[in-house]
Motif scaffolding. Structure first.
Motif, mmCIF file in Angstrom:
data_model
loop_
_atom_site.group_PDB
_atom_site.id
_atom_site.type_symbol
_atom_site.label_atom_id
_atom_site.label_comp_id
_atom_site.label_asym_id
_atom_site.label_seq_id
_atom_site.Cartn_x
_atom_site.Cartn_y
_atom_site.Cartn_z
ATOM 1 N N TYR A 7 0.613 -1.032 0.073
ATOM 2 C CA TYR A 7 -0.144 -0.046 0.070
ATOM 3 C C TYR A 7 0.493 1.270 0.272
ATOM 4 C CZ TYR A 7 -3.287 -3.030 1.581
ATOM 5 O OH TYR A 7 -3.744 -4.282 1.277
ATOM 6 N N ARG A 30 0.143 -7.293 -4.835
ATOM 7 C CA ARG A 30 -0.358 -6.167 -5.801
ATOM 8 C C ARG A 30 -0.102 -4.926 -4.949
ATOM 9 N NH1 ARG A 30 -5.422 -4.858 -3.593
ATOM 10 N NH2 ARG A 30 -5.675 -6.680 -2.235
ATOM 11 N N HIS A 32 -1.483 -1.236 -3.973
ATOM 12 C CA HIS A 32 -3.083 -0.660 -3.911
ATOM 13 C C HIS A 32 -2.315 1.061 -3.659
ATOM 14 C CE1 HIS A 32 -6.906 0.644 -2.048
ATOM 15 N NE2 HIS A 32 -6.163 1.160 -2.025
ATOM 16 N N GLY A 37 -6.988 4.718 -4.921
ATOM 17 C CA GLY A 37 -8.141 3.561 -4.286
ATOM 18 C C GLY A 37 -7.912 4.237 -2.913
#
Length: 122
Positions: A7, A30, A32, A37
């Motif tokens: 993140y 992944r 973010h 977002g």
């Protein structure tokens, strides 16, 4: 989740180094983006519970220095820090990484990432 979830903000140098480290080693992950977002409220609460708000709040960065002194003085506990970090996502130290093991880390070091990715491969 098979790989870590990072993140952060894509133009942050530390986030760039962390993403490059994972990509160079072919480690599935992944990302973010806080700017696109937002900060997931449930994740913020989880991070604060796991790490403490002091570990997440970046008091060294430009965003903190630009805040009004009254706003800075008002950040005294988890609730006020959460409100400040939600309003100004750049106040969150980054990257925040949720590892497959369930552990959460903040920031990037080669040693920490080596350890966490080694554990994931075991």
């Amino acid at each position: 989740m098979t790989g870590p979830v990072l993140y952060g903000i894509p133009n942050c140098d530390t986030v760039k180094r962390a993403l490059a480290w994972l990509e160079d080693r072919g480690i599935e992950h992944r990302f973010h983006d806080f700017k696109k977002g937002g900060v997931p409220a449930d994740r913020m609460d989880y991070w604060i519970a796991a790490l403490g708000w002091e570990a997440l709040l970046n008091r060294q960065g430009t965003t903190w220095r630009k805040l009004d002194d009254a706003v800075k003085a008002g950040v005294t506990d988890a609730a006020s820090a959460r409100a400040a970090m939600t309003a100004h996502v750049s106040l969150i130290r980054r990257p925040v990484v949720e590892w497959p093991s369930g552990e959460i880390t903040v920031g990037f070091t080669h040693d920490s990432f080596k350890q966490h990715t080694r554990e994931a491969l075991m």
